[in-house]
Design an enzyme around this catalytic site. Structure first.
Site, PDB file in Angstrom:
ATOM      1  N   LEU A  10     -18.862  47.686 -17.435  1.00 12.53           N
ATOM      2  CA  LEU A  10     -17.759  47.342 -16.539  1.00 12.53           C
ATOM      3  C   LEU A  10     -17.300  45.933 -16.875  1.00 12.53           C
ATOM      4  CD1 LEU A  10     -15.971  47.323 -13.957  1.00 12.53           C
ATOM      5  CD2 LEU A  10     -18.042  46.846 -12.648  1.00 12.53           C
ATOM      6  N   GLY A  13     -11.032  41.795 -15.085  1.00 15.45           N
ATOM      7  CA  GLY A  13      -9.967  40.922 -15.579  1.00 15.45           C
ATOM      8  C   GLY A  13      -9.512  41.269 -16.977  1.00 15.45           C
ATOM      9  N   SER A  15      -6.483  42.744 -18.027  1.00 14.08           N
ATOM     10  CA  SER A  15      -5.061  42.970 -18.313  1.00 14.08           C
ATOM     11  C   SER A  15      -4.551  42.085 -19.443  1.00 14.08           C
ATOM     12  CB  SER A  15      -4.215  42.753 -17.056  1.00 14.08           C
ATOM     13  OG  SER A  15      -4.332  41.422 -16.587  1.00 14.08           O
ATOM     14  N   GLY A  19     -10.524  39.152 -21.446  1.00  9.39           N
ATOM     15  CA  GLY A  19     -10.944  40.426 -20.894  1.00  9.39           C
ATOM     16  C   GLY A  19     -10.390  41.605 -21.662  1.00  9.39           C
ATOM     17  N   SER A 143     -16.918  28.774 -18.528  1.00 10.20           N
ATOM     18  CA  SER A 143     -16.021  27.858 -19.231  1.00 10.20           C
ATOM     19  C   SER A 143     -16.840  26.632 -19.581  1.00 10.20           C
ATOM     20  CB  SER A 143     -14.863  27.469 -18.296  1.00 10.20           C
ATOM     21  OG  SER A 143     -14.153  26.347 -18.794  1.00 10.20           O
ATOM     22  N   TYR A 156     -11.414  24.440  -9.753  1.00  9.64           N
ATOM     23  CA  TYR A 156     -11.823  25.383 -10.794  1.00  9.64           C
ATOM     24  C   TYR A 156     -13.213  25.039 -11.328  1.00  9.64           C
ATOM     25  CZ  TYR A 156     -11.679  27.975 -15.218  1.00  9.64           C
ATOM     26  OH  TYR A 156     -11.965  28.810 -16.273  1.00  9.64           O
TER      27      TYR A 156
END
Length: 283
Positions: A10, A13, A15, A19, A143, A156
Site C-alpha cells: 500500500l 500519495g 497521484s 509516490g 525528508s 513542516y
C-alpha cells in the site's frame, strides 16, 4: 515475505511525484501495488505511467485521505479482504507548508501535523496487525527536513521530526513481532509538490510583514537549489530497494547531497554549525 501469493504493498500519495514513481517501480518489481490518493480523479498520470511500463495490471488505485481515521481503517481492511495479505506500507502522502508561526498562526501548524504526522501514525497503526501476520515492513518517506530544521519550514519540519522520532522509537518494538521499519529521507526533488509550494510562497510574500526580506532570500536560495534536484524516479528508487531488501536499515538518504546534509546535523552536537548554515540562507 516469500511464497506463491503475490506480495501486496500500500503506497499513499501516488497521484504525482515520489509516490507515483514508487508505485510504478514497485509494480515493475513484481509487487501488487495498491496506490492511494485523496482524489482518484487525478489517477490518470499514474495509470499512463503504469501502462507505459507494462504493469497496469499490478497497479490498483484506491481513494484514501490519511487524515480520515475511519477511511484509513476501511482501506486497510478492504485491501486485506481482497488480497488476503498486506506485506508493506509506504507512507508517502504529505503536504508542505512554508511560512512562520507569527504570521500564519496555529491552524497551519495543526494542519501540517494532521497530514504529515498523524496520518502516518494512523495508517501504521491500522496496518500493523496485518504486517505482523506477513512479516512485513513499514517504509516512511520523510525528508532531510525531518533531521535538519529549516527556515520558514517550522510546521513542516516539526511534523517530519515527529515522524522520525515515532518511527525510530517504534522500530525496535516492531522488530520483536517481525515487522521492519525504515525512513527514507529525500533532499530536493523536482515535482508538482515543490512547484505548488513556491507558487504559494510568492503569494505569501505580500503579507510577510517584518519577515519579507528574509523570506525573499529563502525563496531565492530554494529556487537555486533545485538546479541539482533529483527526479521523482531517482528519489523513489531507494523505496523499491528497501521493499526487496532482506534487512532494512532504519534510515536511507536518497542522494549524496542528502547524506552530506543530514551528516552535518548528526555530527553537530551543539547545533552551531547547522544554525550558521541555515542562517546564511536568509542573508
Amino acid at each position: 515475505m516469500t511464497g506463491h501469493t503475490p506480495r501486496t504493498v500500500l503506497i499513499t500519495g501516488t497521484s504525482t511525484g515520489i509516490g507515483l514513481a514508487a508505485a510504478v517501480a514497485a509494480a515493475r518489481a513484481g509487487w501488487h501495488t495498491v496506490a492511494t490518493m485523496r482524489d482518484t480523479g487525478r489517477a490518470g498520470a499514474l495509470m499512463d505511467a503504469a501502462r507505459e511500463a507494462g504493469v497496469q495490471d499490478l497497479v490498483q488505485v484506491k481513494p484514501l485521505d490519511v487524515t480520515d481515521a475511519a477511511a484509513v481503517e476501511a482501506c486497510v481492511a478492504e485491501i486485506v479482504a481482497e488480497h488476503g495479505r498486506l506485506d508493506a506500507v509506504v507512507n508517502n502522502a504529505g503536504a508542505g507548508f512554508v511560512g512562520t508561526v507569527e504570521q500564519n498562526g496555529m491552524a497551519a501548524v495543526r494542519a501540517s501535523m494532521e497530514v504529515n504526522y498523524f496520518g502516518v501514525v494512523e495508517l501504521t497503526r491500522a496496518a500493523l496487525p496485518h504486517l505482523r501476520a506477513s512479516g512485513g515492513r513499514v517504509i516512511t518517506v520523510t525528508s532531510v527536513g525531518g533531521v535538519v530544521g529549516q527556515p520558514f519550514n517550522e510546521a513542516y519540519c516539526a511534523a517530519k521530526f515527529a515522524v522520525e522520532g515515532f518511527m525510530e522509537s517504534l522500530a525496535p518494538v516492531a522488530a520483536t513481532v517481525g515487522v521492519q521499519v525504515a525512513l527514507v529521507e529525500p533532499g530536493a526533488v523536482t515535482s508538482e509538490f515543490v512547484a505548488s509550494q513556491l507558487d504559494y510562497v510568492t503569494e505569501l510574500l505580500s503579507t510577510a510583514g517584518p519577515y519579507t526580506a528574509t523570506l525573499q532570500a529563502y525563496v531565492d536560495r530554494t529556487q537555486k537549489s533545485y538546479g541539482v534536484a533529483q527526479t521523482p524516479a531517482e528519489a523513489a528508487a531507494p523505496i523499491v530497494e528497501l521493499l526487496g531488501a532482506e534487512r532494512m536499515p532504519l534510515r536511507v538518504q536518497t542522494s549524496d547531497w542528502a547524506r552530506e546534509f543530514v551528516a552535518a546535523k548528526l555530527t553537530d552536537l551543539d547545533g552551531s554549525a547547522v544554525q550558521a548554515m541555515t542562517s546564511s540562507w536568509l542573508a
